[in-house]
Design a protein around this motif. Structure first.
Motif, mmCIF file in Angstrom:
data_model
loop_
_atom_site.group_PDB
_atom_site.id
_atom_site.type_symbol
_atom_site.label_atom_id
_atom_site.label_comp_id
_atom_site.label_asym_id
_atom_site.label_seq_id
_atom_site.Cartn_x
_atom_site.Cartn_y
_atom_site.Cartn_z
ATOM 1 N N GLY A 1 0.761 -1.238 0.000
ATOM 2 C CA GLY A 1 0.000 0.000 0.000
ATOM 3 C C GLY A 1 0.794 1.291 0.000
ATOM 4 N N LEU A 2 2.011 1.280 0.552
ATOM 5 C CA LEU A 2 2.863 2.468 0.631
ATOM 6 C C LEU A 2 2.215 3.593 1.441
ATOM 7 N N ARG A 3 1.353 3.202 2.366
ATOM 8 C CA ARG A 3 0.647 4.225 3.139
ATOM 9 C C ARG A 3 1.609 5.017 4.037
ATOM 10 N N GLY A 4 2.604 4.335 4.623
ATOM 11 C CA GLY A 4 3.515 5.007 5.544
ATOM 12 C C GLY A 4 4.339 6.079 4.867
ATOM 13 N N GLY A 5 4.894 5.767 3.701
ATOM 14 C CA GLY A 5 5.688 6.748 2.976
ATOM 15 C C GLY A 5 4.868 7.952 2.553
ATOM 16 N N ARG A 6 3.656 7.690 2.105
ATOM 17 C CA ARG A 6 2.784 8.786 1.681
ATOM 18 C C ARG A 6 2.357 9.649 2.868
ATOM 19 N N LYS A 7 2.062 9.001 3.980
ATOM 20 C CA LYS A 7 1.654 9.754 5.168
ATOM 21 C C LYS A 7 2.790 10.650 5.664
ATOM 22 N N TYR A 8 4.011 10.113 5.695
ATOM 23 C CA TYR A 8 5.140 10.923 6.158
ATOM 24 C C TYR A 8 5.293 12.166 5.281
ATOM 25 N N GLU B 1 3.048 13.571 3.403
ATOM 26 C CA GLU B 1 1.865 14.422 3.566
ATOM 27 C C GLU B 1 1.994 15.312 4.796
ATOM 28 N N VAL B 2 2.424 14.714 5.905
ATOM 29 C CA VAL B 2 2.582 15.491 7.141
ATOM 30 C C VAL B 2 3.713 16.510 6.990
ATOM 31 N N ALA B 3 4.812 16.087 6.355
ATOM 32 C CA ALA B 3 5.943 17.006 6.148
ATOM 33 C C ALA B 3 5.513 18.212 5.312
ATOM 34 N N LYS B 4 4.708 17.956 4.301
ATOM 35 C CA LYS B 4 4.228 19.056 3.443
ATOM 36 C C LYS B 4 3.298 19.976 4.215
ATOM 37 N N SER B 5 2.414 19.394 5.025
ATOM 38 C CA SER B 5 1.464 20.214 5.786
ATOM 39 C C SER B 5 2.176 21.099 6.802
ATOM 40 N N LYS B 6 3.326 20.621 7.303
ATOM 41 C CA LYS B 6 4.101 21.399 8.273
ATOM 42 C C LYS B 6 5.154 22.280 7.602
ATOM 43 N N ARG B 7 5.221 22.205 6.276
ATOM 44 C CA ARG B 7 6.200 22.972 5.486
ATOM 45 C C ARG B 7 7.633 22.667 5.917
ATOM 46 N N GLU B 8 7.871 21.414 6.211
ATOM 47 C CA GLU B 8 9.228 21.011 6.583
ATOM 48 C C GLU B 8 10.121 20.941 5.346
ATOM 49 N N LYS B 9 11.332 21.397 5.483
ATOM 50 C CA LYS B 9 12.288 21.368 4.383
ATOM 51 C C LYS B 9 13.140 20.101 4.478
ATOM 52 N N HIS B 10 12.939 19.196 3.557
ATOM 53 C CA HIS B 10 13.745 17.979 3.505
ATOM 54 C C HIS B 10 14.810 18.141 2.417
ATOM 55 N N PRO C 1 7.788 9.724 -2.260
ATOM 56 C CA PRO C 1 6.854 10.858 -2.145
ATOM 57 C C PRO C 1 7.505 12.164 -1.693
ATOM 58 N N LEU C 2 8.759 12.126 -1.229
ATOM 59 C CA LEU C 2 9.466 13.351 -0.832
ATOM 60 C C LEU C 2 10.119 14.047 -2.015
ATOM 61 N N LYS C 3 10.057 13.416 -3.177
ATOM 62 C CA LYS C 3 10.727 13.971 -4.352
ATOM 63 C C LYS C 3 10.145 15.327 -4.707
ATOM 64 N N GLY C 4 11.027 16.234 -5.107
ATOM 65 C CA GLY C 4 10.609 17.569 -5.485
ATOM 66 C C GLY C 4 11.298 18.612 -4.637
ATOM 67 N N ASN C 5 11.227 19.849 -5.080
ATOM 68 C CA ASN C 5 11.827 20.986 -4.363
ATOM 69 C C ASN C 5 13.322 20.804 -4.136
ATOM 70 N N GLY C 6 13.967 20.064 -5.034
ATOM 71 C CA GLY C 6 15.410 19.910 -4.953
ATOM 72 C C GLY C 6 15.901 18.872 -3.973
ATOM 73 N N THR C 7 15.012 18.139 -3.319
ATOM 74 C CA THR C 7 15.442 17.125 -2.356
ATOM 75 C C THR C 7 16.239 16.035 -3.059
ATOM 76 N N VAL C 8 17.410 15.739 -2.541
ATOM 77 C CA VAL C 8 18.248 14.674 -3.090
ATOM 78 C C VAL C 8 17.810 13.344 -2.471
ATOM 79 N N LEU C 9 17.540 12.351 -3.304
ATOM 80 C CA LEU C 9 17.128 11.034 -2.836
ATOM 81 C C LEU C 9 18.192 10.001 -3.187
ATOM 82 N N ALA C 10 18.349 8.994 -2.318
ATOM 83 C CA ALA C 10 19.344 7.952 -2.575
ATOM 84 C C ALA C 10 18.874 6.620 -2.016
ATOM 85 N N GLY C 11 19.363 5.561 -2.612
ATOM 86 C CA GLY C 11 19.083 4.223 -2.126
ATOM 87 C C GLY C 11 20.370 3.443 -1.949
ATOM 88 N N LEU C 12 20.506 2.723 -0.828
ATOM 89 C CA LEU C 12 21.654 1.835 -0.645
ATOM 90 C C LEU C 12 21.543 0.705 -1.656
#
Length: 470
Positions: free
Chosen positions: A330-337, A339-348, A402-413
């Motif tokens: 379902g990927l609910r956890g990743g989407r929820k995180y 969503e909350v980060a966006k609502s709080k305007r957190e900069k990742h 779901p954190l992609k965007g606004n210049g956030t760098v993403l990486a996977g081991l």
């Protein structure tokens, strides 16, 4: 003027060299701590052997949430909390049963397992003729006249000559995810899918599937068959096209239930309102204990913050470990995180995920722009002494996507993946399949990358070659 410029370049060169030396020493400390005093293997032992499988909505998942929060509390982080998220609840029910019937009364039992999200078979099971296909498109070409009333057998294997096993996986997993929806459209009564693994064995591999827009009454049962079972079924169909297949499953979908993402944080010393995330998914499938997928990523991510505390490293940015719930179905956890980060305007500014098993680390894949990637490539010499040599462009991880965007760098081991799909979503994904040293090397490698990002990232999407000086 020329003399002054030369002096300035010399000073910058000396400064960069000194910084590189300091980075090398710091990364050495990280590896020493992970290999000499690491907690990841002991944590995984408890998570796998005392708690076990952690399918979303299950008692195991609930126990894992409570236990991992306790462990993060014991590390001495600045904050630890639970983030509520509603997740699907699917239960497997009684053990599945299947056989191949080549003639009246002549049957051979084969190993199967229900695909996650599948409906049950009718009471008494389903027995019908079998039609073997290699793709979803083949069903469309065959049409209802050839598919109706039959069990569709998807038998496209992972491509053996593709060295990147994740690419090979991606090349055939559509039949598992969407095969039942398409087969039902053409009147099939059930679906059997070849397990998505290179290995020839008797372990069926489960995984998520979707019925798309089909109404409940139109849905048909879907199961995975072991690769040995698939080989046998395919051979018997060639010898006798009238061969039939029987299977019985009692799985069911229940109403959504509340679960949690588990989050711990070390607050940044300079930029407390800019966040870096490291994580894995806490849920697993229910056949094994989920040690590689993704118990390894969970404990490695926890270990990143423990190592930082142990070596007294004070990060400049706030660093969070996030143990995501419900990646598998379902990927609910990743989407929820997100969503909350966006609502709080957190900069990742950065996010790293480990969800490729606990095997020997080889490097990372990065989802970022050319400028950032070129900068990251300059760090390779710091990691090559640890045989971390693969820095490539590519996907990062489903939970941090779901954190992609606004210049956030993403990486996977990226660990060595050649044996990963031997265990992926199967009953042999167990603690004994994980090597202690390989697991610890992965945790150290992740911590090393977090350290570098913490020191060289300037603002979302922009890196520097020298530390920030405010």
């Amino acid at each position: 003027m020329i003399k002054k410029m030369m002096i300035l370049l010399l000073i910058c060169g000396v400064s960069a060299f000194a910084k590189a030396q300091n980075d090398s020493i710091q990364i050495r400390k990280i590896y020493d701590e992970a290999l000499k005093n690491g907690n990841s293997y002991e944590w995984l032992n408890y998570l796998s052997n005392q708690i076990g499988s952690r399918l979303s909505g299950s008692l195991g998942a609930e126990k894992a949430v409570n236990w991992t929060k306790e462990q993060l509390d014991s590390v001495g982080l600045d904050k630890v909390w639970l983030q509520p998220v509603m997740v699907p609840k699917w239960v497997r029910g009684l053990p599945e049963y299947a056989f191949i019937e080549t003639d009246a009364g002549k049957t051979t039992k084969v190993p199967i397992c229900a695909l996650g999200g599948s409906v049950a078979t009718p009471n008494g099971g389903v027995k019908a003729p079998v039609i073997e296909v290699q793709s979803i498109e083949e069903i469309e070409k065959l049409g209802a006249a050839n598919v109706g009333g039959k069990i569709v057998f998807f038998n496209r294997p992972m491509q053996a000559d593709v060295i990147d096993t994740f690419r090979a996986y991606g090349g055939c997993v559509d039949q598992r995810y969407s095969g039942a929806a398409k087969a039902a459209e053409y009147g099939a009564v059930g679906v059997i899918v070849r397990s998505v693994t290179h290995s020839l064995d008797d372990y069926p591999h489960t995984g998520s599937m979707s019925y798309g827009d089909l109404k409940p009454a139109q849905r048909i049962p879907a199961a995975a068959i072991s690769t040995n079972g698939a080989e046998l079924l395919s051979t018997l169909l060639k010898l006798n096209p009238e061969t039939k297949f029987f299977f019985s499953m009692s799985c069911k979908n229940l109403p959504d239930v509340q679960s949690y993402n588990v989050i711990g944080e070390i607050t940044g010393s300079e930029f407390p309102n800019r966040y870096m995330v490291v994580g894995g998914h806490l849920d697993s499938w229910d056949l094994g204990d989920g040690s590689h997928d993704d118990g390894a990523g969970v404990v490695q991510s926890m270990e990143v913050l423990r190592i930082m505390k142990a070596i007294n490293y004070k990060p400049r940015h706030s660093i969070r470990v996030v143990l995501f719930m419900n990646e598998e179905n379902g990927l609910r956890g990743g989407r929820k995180y997100a969503e909350v980060a966006k609502s709080k305007r957190e900069k990742h500014v950065f996010a790293l995920e480990s969800d490729a098993g606990g095997f020997t680390p080889r490097g990372f894949s990065f989802d970022t722009d050319d400028r950032n990637f070129d900068e990251i490539l300059s760090w390779k010499p710091l990691f090559e002494p640890y045989f971390i040599h693969s820095f490539v462009r590519g996907g990062s991880g489903a939970d941090i996507g779901p954190l992609k965007g606004n210049g956030t760098v993403l990486a996977g081991l990226r660990p060595d993946s050649q044996r990963y799909f031997d265990h992926h979503h199967a009953a042999n994904d167990t603690f004994d399949a994980v090597n202690k040293r390989e697991l610890e090397l992965g945790a150290a490698t992740m911590t090393g990358l977090i350290y570098m990002m913490d020191n060289y990232i300037q603002k979302p999407g922009k890196l520097m070659t020298l530390p920030i000086k405010d």
